[in-house]
Design an enzyme around this catalytic site. Structure first.
Site, PDB file in Angstrom:
ATOM      1  N   ARG A   9       9.717  -2.478  12.091  1.00  0.00           N
ATOM      2  CA  ARG A   9       8.549  -1.970  13.092  1.00  0.00           C
ATOM      3  C   ARG A   9       8.323  -2.991  14.216  1.00  0.00           C
ATOM      4  O   ARG A   9       8.385  -4.112  13.966  1.00  0.00           O
ATOM      5  CB  ARG A   9       7.350  -1.947  12.011  1.00  0.00           C
ATOM      6  CG  ARG A   9       7.446  -0.304  11.322  1.00  0.00           C
ATOM      7  CD  ARG A   9       6.342  -0.352  10.376  1.00  0.00           C
ATOM      8  NE  ARG A   9       5.064  -0.768  10.974  1.00  0.00           N
ATOM      9  CZ  ARG A   9       3.942  -0.682  10.130  1.00  0.00           C
ATOM     10  NH1 ARG A   9       4.027  -0.038   8.883  1.00  0.00           N
ATOM     11  NH2 ARG A   9       2.748  -1.282  10.498  1.00  0.00           N
TER      12      ARG A   9
ATOM     13  N   ARG B 214     -10.659   1.161   7.902  1.00  0.00           N
ATOM     14  CA  ARG B 214     -10.333  -0.329   8.506  1.00  0.00           C
ATOM     15  C   ARG B 214     -11.435  -1.137   8.642  1.00  0.00           C
ATOM     16  O   ARG B 214     -11.051  -2.282   9.028  1.00  0.00           O
ATOM     17  CB  ARG B 214      -9.143  -0.195   9.288  1.00  0.00           C
ATOM     18  CG  ARG B 214      -7.622  -0.188   9.080  1.00  0.00           C
ATOM     19  CD  ARG B 214      -6.895  -0.937   8.772  1.00  0.00           C
ATOM     20  NE  ARG B 214      -5.612  -1.242   9.419  1.00  0.00           N
ATOM     21  CZ  ARG B 214      -4.366  -0.496   9.512  1.00  0.00           C
ATOM     22  NH1 ARG B 214      -4.585   0.602   8.471  1.00  0.00           N
ATOM     23  NH2 ARG B 214      -3.365  -0.884   9.998  1.00  0.00           N
TER      24      ARG B 214
ATOM     25  N   LYS C 264       0.870  -1.068  -0.020  1.00  0.00           N
ATOM     26  CA  LYS C 264      -0.133  -0.005   0.148  1.00  0.00           C
ATOM     27  C   LYS C 264       0.903   1.397   0.079  1.00  0.00           C
ATOM     28  O   LYS C 264       0.541   2.085  -0.653  1.00  0.00           O
ATOM     29  CB  LYS C 264      -0.906   0.129   1.366  1.00  0.00           C
ATOM     30  CG  LYS C 264      -2.252  -0.772   1.194  1.00  0.00           C
ATOM     31  CD  LYS C 264      -3.156  -0.321   2.264  1.00  0.00           C
ATOM     32  CE  LYS C 264      -2.472  -1.160   3.846  1.00  0.00           C
ATOM     33  NZ  LYS C 264      -2.236  -0.658   4.789  1.00  0.00           N
TER      34      LYS C 264
ATOM     35  N   ARG D 269      -2.753  -9.295  13.429  1.00  0.00           N
ATOM     36  CA  ARG D 269      -3.295  -8.214  12.303  1.00  0.00           C
ATOM     37  C   ARG D 269      -4.109  -8.698  11.256  1.00  0.00           C
ATOM     38  O   ARG D 269      -5.003  -8.308  10.706  1.00  0.00           O
ATOM     39  CB  ARG D 269      -2.031  -7.404  12.026  1.00  0.00           C
ATOM     40  CG  ARG D 269      -1.408  -6.666  12.987  1.00  0.00           C
ATOM     41  CD  ARG D 269      -0.115  -6.117  12.668  1.00  0.00           C
ATOM     42  NE  ARG D 269      -0.270  -5.170  11.920  1.00  0.00           N
ATOM     43  CZ  ARG D 269       1.017  -4.698  11.219  1.00  0.00           C
ATOM     44  NH1 ARG D 269       1.961  -5.268  11.000  1.00  0.00           N
ATOM     45  NH2 ARG D 269       0.746  -3.433  10.418  1.00  0.00           N
TER      46      ARG D 269
ATOM     47  N   ARG E   5      10.899  -6.506   6.098  1.00  0.00           N
ATOM     48  CA  ARG E   5      10.646  -4.907   6.068  1.00  0.00           C
ATOM     49  C   ARG E   5      11.251  -3.987   6.926  1.00  0.00           C
ATOM     50  O   ARG E   5      11.338  -4.415   8.228  1.00  0.00           O
ATOM     51  CB  ARG E   5       9.129  -5.022   6.205  1.00  0.00           C
ATOM     52  CG  ARG E   5       8.437  -3.645   6.142  1.00  0.00           C
ATOM     53  CD  ARG E   5       7.238  -3.310   5.626  1.00  0.00           C
ATOM     54  NE  ARG E   5       6.255  -3.662   6.944  1.00  0.00           N
ATOM     55  CZ  ARG E   5       5.029  -3.229   6.856  1.00  0.00           C
ATOM     56  NH1 ARG E   5       4.290  -2.970   5.877  1.00  0.00           N
ATOM     57  NH2 ARG E   5       4.461  -3.757   7.871  1.00  0.00           N
TER      58      ARG E   5
HETATM   59  P1  AMP Z   1      -0.440   0.719   9.564  1.00  0.00           P
HETATM   60  O1  AMP Z   1       0.934   1.361   9.494  1.00  0.00           O
HETATM   61  O2  AMP Z   1      -1.526   0.938   8.685  1.00  0.00           O
HETATM   62  O3  AMP Z   1      -0.138  -0.776   9.465  1.00  0.00           O
HETATM   63  O4  AMP Z   1      -1.110   0.952  10.957  1.00  0.00           O
HETATM   64  C1  AMP Z   1      -0.349   0.631  12.454  1.00  0.00           C
HETATM   65  C2  AMP Z   1      -1.257   0.538  13.223  1.00  0.00           C
HETATM   66  O5  AMP Z   1      -1.958   1.771  13.645  1.00  0.00           O
HETATM   67  C3  AMP Z   1      -2.270  -0.370  13.301  1.00  0.00           C
HETATM   68  O6  AMP Z   1      -1.727  -1.739  13.650  1.00  0.00           O
HETATM   69  C4  AMP Z   1      -3.435  -0.092  14.300  1.00  0.00           C
HETATM   70  O7  AMP Z   1      -3.049  -0.082  15.631  1.00  0.00           O
HETATM   71  C5  AMP Z   1      -3.428   1.360  14.172  1.00  0.00           C
HETATM   72  N1  AMP Z   1      -4.186   2.089  12.690  1.00  0.00           N
HETATM   73  C6  AMP Z   1      -3.772   2.777  11.718  1.00  0.00           C
HETATM   74  N2  AMP Z   1      -4.791   2.954  10.734  1.00  0.00           N
HETATM   75  C7  AMP Z   1      -5.994   2.567  11.583  1.00  0.00           C
HETATM   76  C8  AMP Z   1      -7.446   2.429  11.299  1.00  0.00           C
HETATM   77  N3  AMP Z   1      -7.993   3.113  10.271  1.00  0.00           N
HETATM   78  N4  AMP Z   1      -8.394   2.164  12.335  1.00  0.00           N
HETATM   79  C9  AMP Z   1      -7.719   1.622  13.768  1.00  0.00           C
HETATM   80  N5  AMP Z   1      -6.455   1.500  13.846  1.00  0.00           N
HETATM   81  C10 AMP Z   1      -5.562   1.864  12.893  1.00  0.00           C
END
Ligand code: AMP
Length: 216
Positions: free
Chosen positions: A157, A91, A17, A168, A130
């Site tokens: 990360r 999400r 993404k 996840r 990653r």
């Molecule tokens: P990402 O970098 O998009 O994988 O997001 C990292 C973390 O941020 C996720 O594991 C969630 O804990 C939180 N997060 C990001 N976007 C959302 C969302 N739209 N709704 C809920 N939690 C989010």
């Protein structure tokens, strides 16, 4: 021809993404918001919002809808008439409905949803490799130590390990796949199916072609 101004990017963690989001932003002149990156910045800056979010992020859980919805609404309000891309939001179907409601009130809507449909096996391989820049957030799929964009330190990360990934992925299937279907039912989805490792530039080329078809 459809006007493409408001983009959403849906996909599992490590589905590409971030990379395709940058490609779309450059190609269509979009302002992009990654809710994950924004939340991580809030955490680093020790804000009230960051403190609340951290307890969920630490456990690789989704942050509650109200927190994320508020954050995205704030950002979109500043966008005004600009073209934008949301990466990692919505999400959950509740977030998608909240977004629709907010946009309807402003007389606008989502124009296209890019769904990065990548196999679980491929994502598992990627996640273990990653690295993300601790300064600018640039993500690579190779274990580099220095960011090629800004010279910052590349780190894994915290949530990139198999246990966190399993959680996840479960959340993704249960909560985010229904978001893709929600938009699919409205005829808004351009789906990119990726089942084996491909150069990001090749995926971008396919994506550009599909968007061109969608636009007609
Ligand atoms: P990402 O970098 O998009 O994988 O997001 C990292 C973390 O941020 C996720 O594991 C969630 O804990 C939180 N997060 C990001 N976007 C959302 C969302 N739209 N709704 C809920 N939690 C989010």
């Amino acid at each position: 021809m459809k006007e493409l101004k408001h983009f959403i990017l849906v996909g599992a963690p490590a589905s590409g993404k971030g990379t395709q989001g940058r490609f779309l932003a450059d190609t269509f002149g979009l302002h992009s918001l990654s809710t994950g990156s924004l939340l991580r910045r809030e955490v680093e800056s020790c804000t009230e919002l960051g403190r609340k979010a951290l307890s969920y992020m630490d456990r690789a859980m989704l942050v509650p809808d109200e927190i994320v919805n508020d954050m995205v609404r704030g950002w979109l309000s500043e966008m005004d008439h600009g073209a934008w891309l949301l990466d990692g939001y919505p999400r959950t179907v509740a977030q998608a409905e909240a977004l629709d409601h907010f946009l309807n009130q402003r007389g606008t809507s989502v124009d296209v949803v890019v769904w990065m449909d990548v196999s679980r096996e491929l994502i598992e391989q990627r996640i273990m490799r990653r690295r993300e820049c601790s300064t600018c957030g640039y993500v690579v799929q190779t274990p580099e130590e220095e960011c090629s964009k800004c010279g910052g330190k590349m780190v894994s990360r915290k949530d990139d390990n198999m246990e966190a990934f399993a959680r996840r992925w479960k959340d993704f299937e249960a909560m985010t796949l229904p978001v893709a279907r929600y938009y699919e039912a409205r005829g808004l989805v351009v789906k990119m199916t990726v089942s084996e490792e491909r150069e990001p530039a090749d995926v971008s080329r396919d994506l550009a072609r599909k968007l061109e078809e969608y636009r007609q």
